[in-house]
Design a protein around this motif. Structure first.
Motif, short mmCIF file in Angstrom:
data_model
loop_
_atom_site.label_atom_id
_atom_site.label_comp_id
_atom_site.label_asym_id
_atom_site.label_seq_id
_atom_site.Cartn_x
_atom_site.Cartn_y
_atom_site.Cartn_z
N LYS A 3 4.35 -43.69 36.94
CA LYS A 3 5.69 -43.90 36.41
C LYS A 3 6.16 -42.64 35.70
N LYS A 4 7.46 -42.40 35.77
CA LYS A 4 8.01 -41.30 34.99
C LYS A 4 8.13 -41.74 33.55
N LYS A 5 7.75 -40.86 32.64
CA LYS A 5 7.85 -41.20 31.23
C LYS A 5 9.30 -41.30 30.82
N LYS A 6 9.59 -42.27 30.02
CA LYS A 6 10.94 -42.46 29.52
C LYS A 6 10.95 -41.99 28.06
N ASN A 7 11.76 -40.99 27.78
CA ASN A 7 11.90 -40.57 26.40
C ASN A 7 13.27 -41.00 25.90
N LYS A 8 13.57 -40.71 24.65
CA LYS A 8 14.83 -41.20 24.09
C LYS A 8 16.04 -40.52 24.73
N GLN A 9 15.86 -39.42 25.42
CA GLN A 9 16.97 -38.71 26.04
C GLN A 9 17.18 -39.13 27.50
N GLY A 10 16.26 -39.86 28.09
CA GLY A 10 16.38 -40.25 29.50
C GLY A 10 15.09 -39.97 30.23
N LEU A 11 15.14 -39.87 31.54
CA LEU A 11 13.94 -39.64 32.33
C LEU A 11 13.43 -38.22 32.12
N ASP A 12 12.11 -38.12 31.99
CA ASP A 12 11.47 -36.83 31.81
C ASP A 12 11.19 -36.23 33.19
N GLY A 13 11.21 -34.93 33.30
CA GLY A 13 10.94 -34.27 34.56
C GLY A 13 12.15 -34.21 35.47
N GLN A 14 13.31 -34.58 34.96
CA GLN A 14 14.54 -34.59 35.75
C GLN A 14 14.99 -33.15 36.00
N VAL A 15 15.23 -32.83 37.28
CA VAL A 15 15.69 -31.49 37.63
C VAL A 15 17.19 -31.42 37.40
N ILE A 16 17.61 -30.46 36.61
CA ILE A 16 19.03 -30.29 36.28
C ILE A 16 19.72 -29.41 37.30
N ALA A 17 19.09 -28.28 37.60
CA ALA A 17 19.67 -27.34 38.55
C ALA A 17 18.54 -26.73 39.38
N SER A 18 18.85 -26.46 40.63
CA SER A 18 17.86 -25.88 41.53
C SER A 18 18.52 -24.75 42.30
N ASN A 19 17.79 -23.67 42.49
CA ASN A 19 18.30 -22.52 43.23
C ASN A 19 17.71 -22.58 44.64
N ARG A 20 18.37 -23.35 45.52
CA ARG A 20 17.84 -23.57 46.86
C ARG A 20 17.91 -22.31 47.72
N LYS A 21 18.89 -21.48 47.47
CA LYS A 21 19.06 -20.28 48.28
C LYS A 21 17.98 -19.23 48.00
N ALA A 22 17.34 -19.33 46.83
CA ALA A 22 16.33 -18.35 46.46
C ALA A 22 15.16 -18.36 47.44
N ARG A 23 14.73 -19.53 47.86
CA ARG A 23 13.59 -19.60 48.79
C ARG A 23 13.98 -19.13 50.19
N HIS A 24 15.27 -19.12 50.48
CA HIS A 24 15.74 -18.62 51.78
C HIS A 24 15.84 -17.10 51.76
N ASP A 25 16.32 -16.55 50.66
CA ASP A 25 16.54 -15.10 50.58
C ASP A 25 15.34 -14.31 50.09
N PHE A 26 14.39 -14.99 49.44
CA PHE A 26 13.24 -14.29 48.85
C PHE A 26 11.94 -14.98 49.24
N ARG A 27 10.87 -14.20 49.25
CA ARG A 27 9.52 -14.73 49.41
C ARG A 27 8.95 -14.87 48.00
N ILE A 28 8.65 -16.10 47.60
CA ILE A 28 8.17 -16.36 46.24
C ILE A 28 6.66 -16.12 46.22
N LEU A 29 6.24 -15.16 45.39
CA LEU A 29 4.83 -14.79 45.32
C LEU A 29 4.08 -15.60 44.26
N GLU A 30 4.69 -15.76 43.10
CA GLU A 30 4.09 -16.52 41.99
C GLU A 30 5.19 -17.26 41.26
N THR A 31 4.82 -18.35 40.59
CA THR A 31 5.79 -19.06 39.76
C THR A 31 5.24 -19.19 38.34
N TYR A 32 6.15 -19.18 37.40
CA TYR A 32 5.82 -19.31 35.99
C TYR A 32 6.72 -20.37 35.38
#
Length: 165
Positions: A3-32
Motif C-alpha cells: 500500500k502507498k503510505k498516506k500522510n496528512k498531505q496526500g499520497l506519498d511517492g506521487q510524481v508531480i512532474a516528469s521529464n519524458r523527453k530527457a530519456r529520448h534526448d539523453f543517455r542516462i548514466l546514473e541517477t541521484y
C-alpha cells in the motif's frame, strides 16, 4: 501488493512532474535522489500538482548544485508573498556526491538533467540524472530496437493464442 503510505498531505511517492523527453534526448548514466531548497509558497503550488521540467537543467557552481529553468507557477491563493516562478533553486546533496558529480561533468560531455519531481515522506525530492547527449542515429537505433521488440512480443502472443502469423 504494498500500500502507498498516506500522510496528512496526500499520497506519498506521487510524481508531480516528469521529464519524458530527457530519456529520448539523453543517455542516462546514473541517477541521484536529492532534496530541493524551496521558499514561500512553492511547496503549496507543488502540492497542487503544478510544475514543469521541460527546460530544466542543473549546474555546479562553487561546490553547490543549482537547478535552473524549473517552472513552479505562482500559488493560486497566494498574495504579494508569492515566489518568482523561474528562480534558481539549490539542490541538497552530500559533499562526496557533489565532488563525484563535479569530476564526472568536468571530464566529459555530460550534463545534469532533472528526471522527476516527487514527494517522499512528505518532502519534495528531485531525481537527477547524469546524462550524455544522444546523436540522431542513436535515437533512430533506439526507435528501431523498440519496434523490433514490440513485433517479437506481438508474434509470441499470436503463437500462444494459436493464430496464424
Amino acid at each position: 501488493m504494498a500500500k502507498k503510505k498516506k500522510n496528512k498531505q496526500g499520497l506519498d511517492g506521487q510524481v508531480i512532474a516528469s521529464n519524458r523527453k530527457a530519456r529520448h534526448d539523453f543517455r542516462i548514466l546514473e541517477t541521484y535522489e536529492c532534496g530541493i531548497a524551496l521558499v514561500g509558497t512553492e511547496i503549496k503550488s507543488l502540492r497542487e500538482g503544478k510544475a514543469s521540467l521541460v527546460d530544466a537543467f542543473a549546474t555546479i557552481d562553487d561546490g553547490e548544485v543549482w537547478l535552473r529553468g524549473l517552472h513552479i507557477p505562482e500559488y493560486s491563493r497566494g498574495s504579494w508573498t508569492n515566489h518568482p516562478p523561474k528562480r534558481n533553486r539549490k539542490l541538497l546533496l552530500h559533499r562526496r556526491e557533489i565532488d563525484s558529480l563535479m569530476g564526472k561533468v568536468r571530464d566529459g560531455n555530460k550534463t545534469l538533467i532533472p528526471l522527476q519531481l516527487y514527494f517522499k515522506d512528505g518532502r519534495l525530492k528531485v531525481e537527477l540524472g547524469l546524462a550524455q547527449g544522444k546523436q540522431d542515429y542513436d535515437k533512430r537505433q533506439d526507435i528501431k530496437r523498440r519496434t523490433e521488440e514490440r513485433e517479437v512480443v506481438r508474434e509470441l502472443g499470436r503463437r500462444v493464442k494459436g493464430m496464424p502469423g
